[in-house]
Design a protein around this motif. Structure first.
Motif, PDB file in Angstrom:
ATOM      1  N   CYS A  27      19.310  84.678  22.263  1.00 54.29           N
ATOM      2  CA  CYS A  27      19.856  84.735  21.024  1.00 54.29           C
ATOM      3  C   CYS A  27      19.799  86.312  20.593  1.00 54.29           C
TER       4      CYS A  27
ATOM      5  N   LEU B 297      17.702  88.275  18.721  1.00 57.31           N
ATOM      6  CA  LEU B 297      16.361  88.514  19.078  1.00 57.31           C
ATOM      7  C   LEU B 297      16.073  88.618  20.473  1.00 57.31           C
TER       8      LEU B 297
ATOM      9  N   LEU C 102       8.620  87.289  11.840  1.00 60.34           N
ATOM     10  CA  LEU C 102       9.998  87.738  11.753  1.00 60.34           C
ATOM     11  C   LEU C 102      10.910  86.689  12.659  1.00 60.34           C
ATOM     12  N   ALA C 103      10.292  86.383  13.858  1.00 60.17           N
ATOM     13  CA  ALA C 103      11.138  85.715  14.863  1.00 60.17           C
ATOM     14  C   ALA C 103      11.122  84.264  14.574  1.00 60.17           C
TER      15      ALA C 103
ATOM     16  N   ARG D 215      11.909  83.229  11.487  1.00 59.59           N
ATOM     17  CA  ARG D 215      12.941  83.327  10.548  1.00 59.59           C
ATOM     18  C   ARG D 215      14.273  83.430  11.204  1.00 59.59           C
ATOM     19  N   TRP D 216      14.246  84.506  12.470  1.00 59.58           N
ATOM     20  CA  TRP D 216      15.370  85.045  13.038  1.00 59.58           C
ATOM     21  C   TRP D 216      15.802  83.877  14.117  1.00 59.58           C
ATOM     22  N   ILE D 217      15.202  83.116  14.529  1.00 58.97           N
ATOM     23  CA  ILE D 217      15.517  82.192  15.292  1.00 58.97           C
ATOM     24  C   ILE D 217      15.827  80.850  14.494  1.00 58.97           C
TER      25      ILE D 217
END
Length: 102
Positions: A31, A33, A83-84, A86-88
């Motif tokens: 992804c 990230l 943050l991960a 949220r990002w994934i």
């Protein structure tokens, strides 16, 4: 495209169903990230981790952030973990349009 999935991994859920840790999406390509972490755009994400106890894959940016970041950046692990998720889009549901065959 051929990807190698752990034999004990769960089968891929339907698109939109909750993630079950099958690993298909992250084994096919990282992804955004994962692209930063892996420094590549194709192939399995370097952050993907197999959980032998639970028999599923997990994003290392969430489950093992210290290991993903390395010694120099270990201090940023709590931030990456937060943050991960949220990002994934953790907990949102499967967004992999891929169809796997065993």
């Amino acid at each position: 495209q051929v990807i190698h999935i752990h034999p004990a991994a769960p089968t891929q859920p339907a698109q939109g169903a909750p993630c079950n840790g099958c690993g298909v999406c992250c084994l096919a390509e990282p992804c955004p990230l994962g692209q930063l972490i892996s420094r590549k755009r194709h192939g399995a994400c370097d952050a993907l981790r197999w959980d032998d106890a639970q028999h599923l894959y997990r994003c290392g940016a969430v489950s093992e952030a210290e290991g993903v970041l390395g010694r120099r950046w270990r201090w940023a692990a709590p931030l990456l973990r937060r943050l991960a998720r949220r990002w994934i889009a953790a907990g949102i549901g499967c967004d992999a349009s891929l169809r796997s065959q065993r």
